[in-house]
Design a protein around this motif. Structure first.
Motif, short mmCIF file in Angstrom:
data_model
loop_
_atom_site.label_atom_id
_atom_site.label_comp_id
_atom_site.label_asym_id
_atom_site.label_seq_id
_atom_site.Cartn_x
_atom_site.Cartn_y
_atom_site.Cartn_z
N ARG A 121 0.56 -1.29 -0.07
CA ARG A 121 -0.11 0.11 -0.01
C ARG A 121 1.02 1.17 -0.13
NH1 ARG A 121 -4.12 -1.77 4.62
NH2 ARG A 121 -4.64 -3.80 3.54
N LEU A 122 1.75 1.38 0.70
CA LEU A 122 2.83 2.50 0.89
C LEU A 122 3.50 2.39 -0.42
CD1 LEU A 122 4.44 2.07 4.32
CD2 LEU A 122 2.92 3.78 3.42
N LYS A 123 3.86 1.55 -1.07
CA LYS A 123 4.78 1.55 -2.27
C LYS A 123 3.54 2.17 -3.46
CE LYS A 123 5.80 -2.27 -4.69
NZ LYS A 123 6.46 -3.30 -5.00
N THR A 124 2.42 1.73 -3.25
CA THR A 124 1.36 2.09 -4.45
C THR A 124 1.18 3.70 -4.30
OG1 THR A 124 0.39 -0.02 -4.41
CG2 THR A 124 -1.11 2.07 -5.20
N ALA A 125 1.15 4.25 -2.82
CA ALA A 125 0.79 5.60 -2.73
C ALA A 125 2.01 6.29 -3.07
CB ALA A 125 0.67 5.69 -0.96
N MET A 126 3.20 5.78 -3.10
CA MET A 126 4.45 6.80 -3.40
C MET A 126 4.67 6.61 -4.80
SD MET A 126 7.20 5.71 -0.65
CE MET A 126 6.65 4.64 0.69
#
Length: 127
Positions: A121-126
């Motif tokens: 999720r963090l990777k997608t958000a970044m």
């Protein structure tokens, strides 16, 4: 450990994974000593620590970002119950330990999947 509030859930998962790993080691040690005279089984306590920290937040604010990670820890202790499964004082029940080991392995895998999901999720958000 990451110190930003955005990573609190990840930090809690990290501590839960560590506790589960130690629990797995302890359970395997119990099984390895199931025939050792006088051996006392050991256990790992983590969930009660997490529950206590969540209760400190009260019913108003249950956000994990407010959990005090310094107080969130696992504890290994020896089960000194007065019941024994053998005459030599060993209190390891192999069937119970194997069932607990299987349950813990499922918990560990679920925690790792949850941690991977958070990082995705963090990777997608970044991106």
């Amino acid at each position: 450990m990451l110190n930003s509030g955005i990573y609190s859930y990840i930090n809690i998962l990290d501590k839960a994974i560590d506790a589960s790993w130690v629990r797995n080691t302890v359970l395997n040690n119990n099984l390895a000593n199931a025939t050792t005279p006088g051996f006392k089984r050991q256990e790992v306590r983590f969930e009660s620590s997490l529950e206590k920290e969540l209760q400190k937040l009260g019913s108003v604010d249950k956000r994990v970002s407010n959990v005090n990670l310094d107080h969130l820890a696992y504890e290994t202790y020896t089960d000194l119950s007065n019941y024994y499964y053998r005459l030599d004082g060993n209190n390891v029940d192999e069937a119970a330990e194997q069932a607990e080991l299987a349950s813990n392995q499922i918990k560990y895998q679920a925690l790792v999947r949850a941690l991977n999901s958070e990082f995705n999720r963090l990777k997608t958000a970044m991106s």
